[in-house]
Design a protein around this motif. Structure first.
Motif, short mmCIF file in Angstrom:
data_model
loop_
_atom_site.label_atom_id
_atom_site.label_comp_id
_atom_site.label_asym_id
_atom_site.label_seq_id
_atom_site.Cartn_x
_atom_site.Cartn_y
_atom_site.Cartn_z
N GLY A 78 -4.82 7.41 -5.22
CA GLY A 78 -5.49 8.69 -5.36
C GLY A 78 -6.98 8.54 -5.12
N PRO A 79 -7.69 9.67 -5.12
CA PRO A 79 -9.13 9.64 -4.86
C PRO A 79 -9.83 8.73 -5.87
N ARG A 80 -10.88 8.11 -5.43
CA ARG A 80 -11.71 7.20 -6.24
C ARG A 80 -10.97 5.92 -6.62
N MET A 81 -9.84 5.62 -5.96
CA MET A 81 -9.26 4.30 -6.17
C MET A 81 -10.22 3.26 -5.59
N ASN A 82 -10.15 2.05 -6.11
CA ASN A 82 -11.04 1.00 -5.64
C ASN A 82 -10.72 0.68 -4.19
N CYS A 83 -11.71 0.86 -3.31
CA CYS A 83 -11.42 0.69 -1.88
C CYS A 83 -11.16 -0.77 -1.53
N LEU A 94 -8.67 2.63 5.02
CA LEU A 94 -9.99 2.13 5.46
C LEU A 94 -9.91 1.54 6.85
N GLN A 95 -8.84 0.80 7.13
CA GLN A 95 -8.71 0.20 8.47
C GLN A 95 -8.64 1.30 9.53
N ALA A 96 -7.90 2.36 9.26
CA ALA A 96 -7.79 3.45 10.25
C ALA A 96 -9.13 4.17 10.40
N ARG A 98 -12.04 2.90 10.02
CA ARG A 98 -13.02 2.00 10.65
C ARG A 98 -12.57 1.52 12.03
N ASP A 99 -11.44 2.02 12.53
CA ASP A 99 -10.89 1.58 13.82
C ASP A 99 -10.56 0.10 13.83
N GLU A 100 -10.23 -0.43 12.66
CA GLU A 100 -9.83 -1.85 12.60
C GLU A 100 -8.31 -1.95 12.72
N ASP A 101 -7.84 -3.18 13.00
CA ASP A 101 -6.38 -3.36 13.07
C ASP A 101 -5.76 -3.09 11.71
N ILE A 102 -4.55 -2.51 11.76
CA ILE A 102 -3.80 -2.24 10.52
C ILE A 102 -2.97 -3.48 10.23
N THR A 103 -3.22 -4.09 9.06
CA THR A 103 -2.60 -5.39 8.76
C THR A 103 -1.27 -5.20 8.05
N ILE A 104 -0.18 -5.44 8.77
CA ILE A 104 1.14 -5.40 8.13
C ILE A 104 1.57 -6.84 7.84
N TYR A 105 1.89 -7.12 6.57
CA TYR A 105 2.37 -8.45 6.20
C TYR A 105 3.88 -8.48 6.40
N GLY A 106 4.35 -9.38 7.25
CA GLY A 106 5.79 -9.41 7.56
C GLY A 106 6.08 -8.48 8.71
N ASN A 107 7.35 -8.02 8.80
CA ASN A 107 7.73 -7.21 9.98
C ASN A 107 7.65 -5.70 9.75
N GLY A 108 7.15 -5.30 8.59
CA GLY A 108 6.96 -3.87 8.33
C GLY A 108 8.19 -3.17 7.80
N SER A 109 9.27 -3.92 7.56
CA SER A 109 10.51 -3.26 7.10
C SER A 109 10.58 -3.17 5.57
N ALA A 110 9.69 -3.88 4.87
CA ALA A 110 9.68 -3.75 3.40
C ALA A 110 9.40 -2.31 3.04
N THR A 111 9.97 -1.84 1.93
CA THR A 111 9.76 -0.43 1.56
C THR A 111 9.00 -0.33 0.24
N ARG A 112 8.32 0.80 0.09
CA ARG A 112 7.63 1.12 -1.15
C ARG A 112 7.72 2.62 -1.39
N SER A 113 7.52 3.00 -2.64
CA SER A 113 7.50 4.40 -3.04
C SER A 113 6.14 4.65 -3.66
N LEU A 212 -12.17 8.31 0.65
CA LEU A 212 -12.50 6.96 1.14
C LEU A 212 -13.40 7.00 2.38
N ARG A 213 -13.57 8.18 2.96
CA ARG A 213 -14.45 8.29 4.16
C ARG A 213 -15.85 7.76 3.87
N ASP A 214 -16.33 7.95 2.62
CA ASP A 214 -17.67 7.50 2.26
C ASP A 214 -17.83 5.99 2.40
N TYR A 215 -16.71 5.26 2.34
CA TYR A 215 -16.78 3.79 2.41
C TYR A 215 -16.52 3.27 3.82
N SER A 216 -16.29 4.18 4.76
CA SER A 216 -15.88 3.69 6.08
C SER A 216 -17.10 3.39 6.97
#
Ligand SMILES: O=c1ccn([C@@H]2O[C@H](COP(=O)(O)OP(=O)(O)O[C@H]3OC[C@@H](O)[C@H](O)[C@H]3O)[C@@H](O)[C@H]2O)c(=O)[nH]1
Length: 216
Positions: A78-83, A94-96, A98-113, A212-216
């Motif tokens: 949520g807003p004001r989470m630690n960036c 933040l990566q998006a 800042r136009d930085e690469d999006i770092t996926i650990y593994g093959n991206g198939s792990a799921t989260r809620s 989070l735009r303020d930190y980009s």
């Protein structure tokens, strides 16, 4: 804290975690599931620390009649989470931005809620006002693979930026013992607390990326 709660006869809230389920062999996870944790792995300090916190909480409840409530909290944002918290939501936004690469650990198939912070706060208030002394999952059952989540974040950030993000997905080595699937069964929260999440992941992400735009 449990000793203090016993002395002053306070109701005690343990902010526990979905990590107590470890890398689950049951899906979705309900509160009766005992979990699947590698006790010598690199995540073990956190997982086992939280599991022993639950053990102590219920020991005080049984032996000293401390009035306990235990929330098993799934990935929350949520807003004001630690960036810089290193979790996937803040990293990807933040990566998006800042136009930085999006770092996926593994093959991206792990799921989260992912759950929005306002829903979590409502759930904690409902839990503290209830007679439910058993552990309760608080999370949003909407489940995403990490690759799907990356694509959604890039799309949302693009709606907010003047120029589309040039970020590309980069696959890095998987994290040891990273749980592959995670989704709460929230039947108990629905029944006992009359609670369920109201904010969509998409809506919550729009609020969060604006902040989070303020930190980009
Ligand atoms: O940059 C990143 C960050 C994370 N990830 C992946 O995204 C997934 C989610 O990772 P996160 O670090 O956000 O956190 P987790 O869901 O594993 O645990 C989190 O939510 C439950 C809470 O109880 C824990 O305290 C919290 O750390 C993992 O599969 C992780 O490997 C990436 O692919 N890239």
């Amino acid at each position: 804290m449990l000793g203090l709660a016993k002395r002053v006869k306070a109701r005690f809230l343990l902010a526990s975690t979905s990590e107590v389920y470890g890398s689950p062999e049951e899906h979705p996870q309900n509160e009766e599931y005992w979990g699947h944790v590698n006790c010598v792995g690199p995540r073990a300090c956190y997982d086992e620390g939280k599991r022993v916190a639950e053990t102590l909480t219920y020991s005080y409840a049984r032996q000293d009649n401390v009035d306990v409530r235990v929330a098993r909290i799934f990935n929350t944002f949520g807003p004001r989470m630690n960036c810089n918290d290193g979790r996937v939501v803040s990293n990807f936004i933040l990566q998006a931005l800042r136009d930085e690469d999006i770092t996926i650990y593994g093959n991206g198939s792990a799921t989260r809620s992912f759950q929005y912070v306002h829903d979590l706060v409502d759930g904690l208030i409902a839990l503290m006002g209830s007679d439910c002394t058993e552990p309760v999952n608080l999370g949003n059952p909407q489940e995403f693979s990490i690759k799907e989540f990356a694509d959604m974040v890039i799309g949302l950030v693009n709606e907010q930026k003047d120029q589309p993000s040039t970020s590309k997905v980069m696959y890095l080595p998987a994290v040891t013992d990273d749980p592959q699937r995670r989704k709460p069964d929230i039947s108990r929260a629905k029944e006992r607390l009359r609670w369920e999440p109201r904010v969509s992941v998409r809506g919550g992400l729009q609020e969060t990326s604006g902040g989070l735009r303020d930190y980009s």
